[in-house]
Enzyme design. Structure first.
Site, PDB file in Angstrom:
ATOM      1  N   TYR A 142       0.838  -1.202   0.000  1.00 32.94           N
ATOM      2  CA  TYR A 142       0.000   0.000   0.000  1.00 32.94           C
ATOM      3  C   TYR A 142       0.868   1.245   0.000  1.00 32.94           C
ATOM      4  O   TYR A 142       0.608   2.200  -0.732  1.00 32.94           O
ATOM      5  CB  TYR A 142      -0.933   0.004   1.221  1.00 32.94           C
ATOM      6  CG  TYR A 142      -1.917   1.162   1.169  1.00 32.94           C
ATOM      7  CD1 TYR A 142      -3.164   1.002   0.550  1.00 32.94           C
ATOM      8  CD2 TYR A 142      -1.583   2.419   1.668  1.00 32.94           C
ATOM      9  CE1 TYR A 142      -4.045   2.055   0.455  1.00 32.94           C
ATOM     10  CE2 TYR A 142      -2.458   3.480   1.574  1.00 32.94           C
ATOM     11  CZ  TYR A 142      -3.689   3.302   0.971  1.00 32.94           C
ATOM     12  OH  TYR A 142      -4.555   4.352   0.862  1.00 32.94           O
ATOM     13  N   PHE A 148      -8.829  20.714 -24.592  1.00 34.47           N
ATOM     14  CA  PHE A 148      -9.153  19.294 -24.608  1.00 34.47           C
ATOM     15  C   PHE A 148     -10.325  19.100 -23.651  1.00 34.47           C
ATOM     16  O   PHE A 148     -10.441  19.803 -22.649  1.00 34.47           O
ATOM     17  CB  PHE A 148      -7.966  18.392 -24.234  1.00 34.47           C
ATOM     18  CG  PHE A 148      -8.370  16.954 -24.386  1.00 34.47           C
ATOM     19  CD1 PHE A 148      -8.582  16.417 -25.646  1.00 34.47           C
ATOM     20  CD2 PHE A 148      -8.635  16.156 -23.279  1.00 34.47           C
ATOM     21  CE1 PHE A 148      -9.037  15.114 -25.797  1.00 34.47           C
ATOM     22  CE2 PHE A 148      -9.092  14.856 -23.427  1.00 34.47           C
ATOM     23  CZ  PHE A 148      -9.291  14.329 -24.685  1.00 34.47           C
ATOM     24  N   THR A 149     -11.182  18.142 -23.978  1.00 33.63           N
ATOM     25  CA  THR A 149     -12.468  17.989 -23.280  1.00 33.63           C
ATOM     26  C   THR A 149     -12.318  17.910 -21.758  1.00 33.63           C
ATOM     27  O   THR A 149     -12.875  18.736 -21.038  1.00 33.63           O
ATOM     28  CB  THR A 149     -13.183  16.732 -23.807  1.00 33.63           C
ATOM     29  OG1 THR A 149     -12.294  15.609 -23.686  1.00 33.63           O
ATOM     30  CG2 THR A 149     -13.576  16.901 -25.274  1.00 33.63           C
ATOM     31  N   ASP A 202       0.618  19.671 -21.252  1.00 29.57           N
ATOM     32  CA  ASP A 202      -0.077  18.398 -21.345  1.00 29.57           C
ATOM     33  C   ASP A 202       0.833  17.567 -22.250  1.00 29.57           C
ATOM     34  O   ASP A 202       0.823  17.717 -23.471  1.00 29.57           O
ATOM     35  CB  ASP A 202      -1.477  18.551 -21.951  1.00 29.57           C
ATOM     36  CG  ASP A 202      -2.195  17.208 -22.046  1.00 29.57           C
ATOM     37  OD1 ASP A 202      -1.501  16.170 -22.057  1.00 29.57           O
ATOM     38  OD2 ASP A 202      -3.436  17.191 -22.120  1.00 29.57           O
ATOM     39  N   LYS A 260      -1.391   6.821 -23.694  1.00 27.33           N
ATOM     40  CA  LYS A 260      -1.015   7.124 -25.086  1.00 27.33           C
ATOM     41  C   LYS A 260       0.476   6.790 -25.304  1.00 27.33           C
ATOM     42  O   LYS A 260       0.827   5.620 -25.313  1.00 27.33           O
ATOM     43  CB  LYS A 260      -1.311   8.596 -25.386  1.00 27.33           C
ATOM     44  CG  LYS A 260      -2.809   8.894 -25.586  1.00 27.33           C
ATOM     45  CD  LYS A 260      -3.558   9.091 -24.310  1.00 27.33           C
ATOM     46  CE  LYS A 260      -4.932   9.697 -24.529  1.00 27.33           C
ATOM     47  NZ  LYS A 260      -5.697   9.749 -23.257  1.00 27.33           N
ATOM     48  N   ARG A 313     -15.288  14.449 -33.307  1.00 21.37           N
ATOM     49  CA  ARG A 313     -14.549  15.516 -32.646  1.00 21.37           C
ATOM     50  C   ARG A 313     -15.003  16.820 -33.294  1.00 21.37           C
ATOM     51  O   ARG A 313     -14.343  17.398 -34.128  1.00 21.37           O
ATOM     52  CB  ARG A 313     -13.033  15.332 -32.788  1.00 21.37           C
ATOM     53  CG  ARG A 313     -12.465  14.135 -32.065  1.00 21.37           C
ATOM     54  CD  ARG A 313     -12.133  14.308 -30.579  1.00 21.37           C
ATOM     55  NE  ARG A 313     -13.203  14.150 -29.623  1.00 21.37           N
ATOM     56  CZ  ARG A 313     -13.012  13.823 -28.346  1.00 21.37           C
ATOM     57  NH1 ARG A 313     -11.799  13.578 -27.882  1.00 21.37           N
ATOM     58  NH2 ARG A 313     -14.018  13.751 -27.513  1.00 21.37           N
ATOM     59  N   PHE A 334     -20.428  14.146 -25.059  1.00 16.87           N
ATOM     60  CA  PHE A 334     -20.138  13.216 -26.159  1.00 16.87           C
ATOM     61  C   PHE A 334     -20.035  11.767 -25.712  1.00 16.87           C
ATOM     62  O   PHE A 334     -20.307  10.857 -26.474  1.00 16.87           O
ATOM     63  CB  PHE A 334     -18.842  13.636 -26.880  1.00 16.87           C
ATOM     64  CG  PHE A 334     -17.658  13.746 -25.952  1.00 16.87           C
ATOM     65  CD1 PHE A 334     -17.456  14.901 -25.210  1.00 16.87           C
ATOM     66  CD2 PHE A 334     -16.778  12.695 -25.803  1.00 16.87           C
ATOM     67  CE1 PHE A 334     -16.380  15.003 -24.333  1.00 16.87           C
ATOM     68  CE2 PHE A 334     -15.697  12.786 -24.932  1.00 16.87           C
ATOM     69  CZ  PHE A 334     -15.506  13.940 -24.184  1.00 16.87           C
TER      70      PHE A 334
HETATM   71  N1  F0G Z   1      -5.028  15.181 -22.470  1.00 14.08           N
HETATM   72  C1  F0G Z   1      -5.095  14.772 -23.748  1.00 14.08           C
HETATM   73  C2  F0G Z   1      -4.387  15.538 -24.794  1.00 14.08           C
HETATM   74  C3  F0G Z   1      -5.848  13.637 -24.068  1.00 14.08           C
HETATM   75  O1  F0G Z   1      -5.918  13.246 -25.338  1.00 14.08           O
HETATM   76  C4  F0G Z   1      -6.516  12.929 -23.048  1.00 14.08           C
HETATM   77  C5  F0G Z   1      -7.342  11.770 -23.353  1.00 14.08           C
HETATM   78  C6  F0G Z   1      -6.409  13.392 -21.734  1.00 14.08           C
HETATM   79  C7  F0G Z   1      -5.639  14.521 -21.490  1.00 14.08           C
HETATM   80  C8  F0G Z   1      -7.115  12.729 -20.593  1.00 14.08           C
HETATM   81  O2  F0G Z   1      -6.464  11.553 -20.276  1.00 14.08           O
HETATM   82  O3  F0G Z   1      -8.163   9.778 -20.778  1.00 14.08           O
HETATM   83  O4  F0G Z   1      -6.146   9.312 -19.386  1.00 14.08           O
HETATM   84  O5  F0G Z   1      -7.985  10.691 -18.494  1.00 14.08           O
HETATM   85  N2  F0G Z   1      -7.709  11.479 -24.498  1.00 14.08           N
HETATM   86  C9  F0G Z   1      -8.480  10.308 -24.896  1.00 14.08           C
HETATM   87  C10 F0G Z   1      -8.795  10.401 -26.353  1.00 14.08           C
HETATM   88  C11 F0G Z   1      -9.694  10.057 -24.069  1.00 14.08           C
HETATM   89  O6  F0G Z   1      -9.484   9.502 -26.852  1.00 14.08           O
HETATM   90  O7  F0G Z   1      -8.338  11.332 -27.017  1.00 14.08           O
HETATM   91  P1  F0G Z   1      -7.248  10.272 -19.702  1.00 14.08           P
END
Ligand code: F0G
Length: 467
Positions: free
Chosen positions: A80, A132-133, A223, A266, A391, A458
């Site tokens: 842990y 980014f979303t 990022d 990624k 997108r 989305f």
């Molecule tokens: N920043 C970027 C540029 C991303 O593309 C993503 C996730 C995140 C942050 C968030 O990371 O999913 O590990 O919580 N992108 C995925 C996509 C969901 O399909 O583009 P996460």
């Protein structure tokens, strides 16, 4: 022929691995797919993976791990507190990215949540090179206002500008002038900008942005989710970097920042994980204070010991030589070229993690309020079982103040390529399906919501065709 002296002809690249284990996938009938997309409410996120043939929904968490990563899983220390695997991960982050302080999280958005909470005060402005979303969601949830400061070229799918991820310094300066530097806690600089089509920024631009930050006492937070892909494009396109390794370029990218959030799903070649990395020990202390409430103890942050072990190995592997990233981006370019050769409008230049179809131009008969990219993704699935992702306006959501839809210039369908998973033959099948769907584009109808979630709509929204 003596290869050294006269090999002026371009040679093909090939994957720097061979396949040791396979996972069967099956193709379904058109009738099956018509039923499946209807029960998924025309949202590819709501399809069952079993009903998908070639899954290009995302490059996130869909990577194939190497034999060395699978072996590393067995070495995970599930303590842990103070897990040995945590310290292996800390070593890998220090060695490859160069940040001293590691704050592990369950995935990227966990890191974005913590960073937003420790730095943003209500009313602050948070500039960024395109939204980014999840990143913008956490910034707004902390009371910040996201302001787009990416160069104009990024919003034009046809522009072939080599660094469409660059920050427009005049736009950034205007935010500082309007809000005052003390109301701009940090600028969020994304490498290989996802929503722009996987487009890189240049080191010259990053350096200049960092200098502007330093002059104003503003943090630069990367990022760095796809920083290795960005480093590859710098090597290809930015004068002076042709002879540098991607590993060295990555270190230089990180040098011009105060920290980074990373989704390890990624570049880092794992299926789950992420981290916040910082230089400042005091900031890291504050981050860990929140981490224990939201993610987990500071030496696992939501990952198991084996996850951290595989991640540490993935971080080393992604930059061990340049061959991995050359083949990864080479495969994306292969698909992109097949489509551009056939006249399909896509975002140019071809990006790092996928090919982005210009739905606005392919489905010019569908107004943006009827979600052309969403409709195109559904039609592609019905044609061949290839799953892609919207997108465009659905992803962009609504302005939290006015409640109006954001209407982004880019209305795209993303064909995202998982790392080390599919072959060139899969890319051929995808290209043929896209070309076929584009030839019958006029038969595709727009969509309307039958269910619209309040946040990050989305993911879970449902639609029905109009007419
Ligand atoms: N920043 C970027 C540029 C991303 O593309 C993503 C996730 C995140 C942050 C968030 O990371 O999913 O590990 O919580 N992108 C995925 C996509 C969901 O399909 O583009 P996460």
């Amino acid at each position: 022929m003596d290869g050294d002296s006269k090999s002026v002809r371009a040679r093909s690249w090939a994957e720097p691995f061979r396949i040791k284990m396979v996972e069967p996938i099956t193709v379904t009938t058109r009738e099956h797919r018509e039923r499946a997309i209807a029960s998924a409410g025309w949202n590819t996120f709501l399809l069952r993976a079993e009903d998908v043939y070639i899954d290009l929904l995302t490059d996130s968490g869909t990577n194939a791990m190497s034999d060395r990563q699978w072996a590393a899983l067995m070495l995970g220390d599930e303590a842990y507190a103070g897990s040995r695997s945590y310290y292996h991960l800390e070593d890998a982050v220090r060695e490859v990215y160069g940040y001293e302080e590691l704050v592990p999280t369950h995935q990227g958005r966990g890191a974005e949540h913590i960073l937003s909470q420790i730095l943003i005060k209500p009313g602050d402005a948070v500039p960024g090179n395109m939204y980014f979303t999840t990143t913008r969601f956490h910034q707004e949830r902390a009371g910040g206002r996201f302001i787009d400061v990416i160069v104009d070229e990024a919003h034009d799918p046809a522009s072939t500008y080599p660094f469409k991820g660059n920050v427009d310094l005049a736009k950034f300066q205007a935010v500082i002038d309007e809000y005052g530097a003390d109301r701009v806690p940090y600028i969020s600089v994304e490498t290989n900008v996802n929503m722009a089509g996987g487009q890189p920024l240049s080191l010259a631009n990053l350096r200049a942005t960092y200098e502007l930050c330093r002059a104003n006492g503003i943090y630069l937070m990367l990022d760095a989710t796809r920083a290795v892909e960005n480093a590859w494009f710098i090597k290809q396109r930015e004068p002076g970097y042709q002879d540098r390794s991607v590993r060295e370029i990555l270190r230089e990218i990180c040098r011009y920042s105060d920290g980074a959030t990373v989704s390890s799903k990624k570049d880092n070649l794992v299926n789950i994980g992420g981290f916040l990395a910082l230089r400042d020990a005091e900031l890291a202390r504050r981050a860990r204070g929140l981490l224990v409430a939201f993610e987990g103890l500071h030496t696992y942050g939501g990952m198991s010991g084996r996850d951290m072990e595989a991640l540490a190995q993935g971080i080393r592997e992604m930059v061990e030589t340049d061959d991995h990233i050359a083949a990864r981006i080479g495969q994306v370019e292969y698909l992109g070229k097949k489509l551009t050769d056939a006249g399909v409008p896509v975002v140019l230049p071809i990006g790092g993690h996928g090919v982005f179809l210009d739905a606005r131009s392919i489905l010019a008969h569908i107004p943006q309020e009827q979600f052309p990219a969403q409709a195109l993704a559904a039609a592609l699935y019905v044609d061949s079982g290839v799953r892609s992702m919207e997108r465009g306006v659905v992803s962009a959501g609504r302005d939290p103040k006015t409640g109006e839809n954001h209407l982004p210039k880019l209305e795209l369908v993303r064909l995202t390529i998982p790392r080390r998973v599919y072959t060139q033959a899969h890319m051929d099948v995808v290209a043929e399906s896209v070309i076929e769907v584009c030839e019958h584009a006029s038969e595709i109808a727009g969509l309307r919501f039958t269910y619209e979630p309040d946040d990050l709509r989305f993911f879970l929204a449902r639609f029905e065709p109009i007419g």
